[in-house]
Design a protein around this motif. Structure first.
Motif, PDB file in Angstrom:
ATOM      1  N   ASP A 192       0.810  -1.215   0.000  1.00  0.00           N
ATOM      2  CA  ASP A 192       0.000   0.000   0.000  1.00  0.00           C
ATOM      3  C   ASP A 192       0.845   1.268   0.000  1.00  0.00           C
ATOM      4  O   ASP A 192       0.310   2.370   0.078  1.00  0.00           O
ATOM      5  CB  ASP A 192      -0.911   0.035   1.242  1.00  0.00           C
ATOM      6  N   SER A 228      -3.751   2.329  -0.915  1.00  0.00           N
ATOM      7  CA  SER A 228      -4.778   1.504  -0.320  1.00  0.00           C
ATOM      8  C   SER A 228      -6.123   1.788  -0.975  1.00  0.00           C
ATOM      9  O   SER A 228      -6.508   2.928  -1.174  1.00  0.00           O
ATOM     10  CB  SER A 228      -4.869   1.782   1.179  1.00  0.00           C
ATOM     11  N   GLU A 274      -8.921   1.181   0.365  1.00  0.00           N
ATOM     12  CA  GLU A 274      -9.843   1.589   1.417  1.00  0.00           C
ATOM     13  C   GLU A 274      -9.421   2.956   1.958  1.00  0.00           C
ATOM     14  O   GLU A 274      -8.341   3.113   2.499  1.00  0.00           O
ATOM     15  CB  GLU A 274      -9.816   0.553   2.540  1.00  0.00           C
ATOM     16  N   LYS A 298      -7.643   3.762   5.551  1.00  0.00           N
ATOM     17  CA  LYS A 298      -7.398   2.411   6.059  1.00  0.00           C
ATOM     18  C   LYS A 298      -6.506   2.410   7.296  1.00  0.00           C
ATOM     19  O   LYS A 298      -6.715   1.632   8.208  1.00  0.00           O
ATOM     20  CB  LYS A 298      -6.763   1.567   4.948  1.00  0.00           C
TER      21      LYS A 298
END
Length: 91
Positions: free
Chosen positions: A12, A62, A64, A67
């Motif tokens: 990430d 990432s 999300e 995150k």
């Protein structure tokens, strides 16, 4: 990993380099994702001595959003560490 065992995935994270002052070295800086595959972070058609670069680590890869936002612990060491290997290759 931090001192509480919380982790940020290397996949990430990206790194990008920069150097100031910019001069006639024709350097090309490329953002590289961390991982085992590697990549070219800095390319130049000239060699150099005593060059210093700033390297920025970014975790926006990432999928999300936010995150890692909640990994911050107000009562703990919030420094995450890992080993990153850079190799200098003359072509």
């Amino acid at each position: 990993t931090n001192d509480k065992g919380k982790e940020i995935s290397a996949s990430d994270i990206t790194v990008i380099a920069a150097r100031e002052p910019d001069d006639d070295r024709n350097e090309v800086f490329t953002e590289v994702a961390l991982g085992s595959s590697g990549g070219t972070l800095i390319a130049s058609d000239k060699g150099g001595r005593d060059l210093k670069y700033n390297v920025t680590y970014n975790n926006e890869l990432s999928e999300e959003e936010d995150k890692y936002l909640n990994l911050y612990d107000k009562d703990a060491n919030n420094i995450f560490t890992t080993e990153v290997t850079y190799t200098i290759i003359a072509n």
